[in-house]
Design an enzyme around this catalytic site. Structure first.
Site, short mmCIF file in Angstrom:
data_model
loop_
_atom_site.label_atom_id
_atom_site.label_comp_id
_atom_site.label_asym_id
_atom_site.label_seq_id
_atom_site.Cartn_x
_atom_site.Cartn_y
_atom_site.Cartn_z
N HIS A 108 0.83 -1.19 0.00
CA HIS A 108 0.00 0.00 0.00
C HIS A 108 0.88 1.25 0.00
O HIS A 108 1.95 1.27 0.57
CB HIS A 108 -0.98 0.03 1.18
CG HIS A 108 -0.37 -0.15 2.53
ND1 HIS A 108 0.14 -1.35 2.97
CD2 HIS A 108 -0.21 0.73 3.54
CE1 HIS A 108 0.60 -1.21 4.21
NE2 HIS A 108 0.39 0.05 4.57
N HIS A 110 0.84 5.23 0.93
CA HIS A 110 0.16 6.29 1.69
C HIS A 110 0.24 7.59 0.90
O HIS A 110 1.33 7.97 0.45
CB HIS A 110 0.85 6.50 3.04
CG HIS A 110 0.77 5.35 3.97
ND1 HIS A 110 -0.12 5.32 5.02
CD2 HIS A 110 1.46 4.19 4.02
CE1 HIS A 110 0.04 4.18 5.68
NE2 HIS A 110 1.00 3.48 5.09
#
Length: 145
Positions: A108, A110
């Site tokens: 992931h 950010h």
């Protein structure tokens, strides 16, 4: 009597559950390859996570096409955040494995809008590295030793 804790490695991936629609997320954007949603542990207003749809634990498990798709979605989200929130800054970061500060083991990225006196702090202060060390590192990485 309480139930024993399930080790994190044997629990279903929360991000995969978000993709399947079996876990809640405030989704901002999705396409064939990625999903972007507000981080439920947001450090600032608008803190968004961008993930690939295919489960890949970290940068070493994702291919260049998927990596590009994640960055393309991050670029889209950055524009959305700028248009709607107009933050004075923006930080992108992506962590890999426990020692790299990763806490959910599905890649992931950010996308964090930055505001004056927010709670996100820089983990180091830039200082010049030793040039000889940089030269040796370059040679090692390029197979010149």
């Amino acid at each position: 009597m309480t139930a024993p804790l399930t080790p994190a490695s044997s629990r279903p991936c929360v991000f995969c559950r978000i993709i399947r629609g079996t876990a809640h997320a405030e989704i901002l954007y999705e396409d064939r390859e990625t999903v972007a949603f507000l981080d439920n542990t947001a450090v600032t207003v608008g803190h968004t996570l961008v993930i690939p749809r295919r489960h890949a634990e970290d940068i070493w498990e994702i291919g260049p096409v998927e990596a590009a798709a994640v960055m393309t979605t991050a670029h889209h989200i950055a524009a959305l955040l700028r248009r709607r929130l107009d933050p004075p800054g923006l930080t992108l970061f992506q962590a890999n494995r426990a020692l790299g500060w990763q806490d959910v083991f599905h890649l992931h990225l950010h996308v964090v809008p930055r505001y004056e006196n927010d709670r996100l702090s820089r983990p180091w202060r830039a200082t010049f590295a030793d040039r000889a060390v940089l030269g040796r590192t370059r040679a090692l990485l390029l197979g010149e030793t």
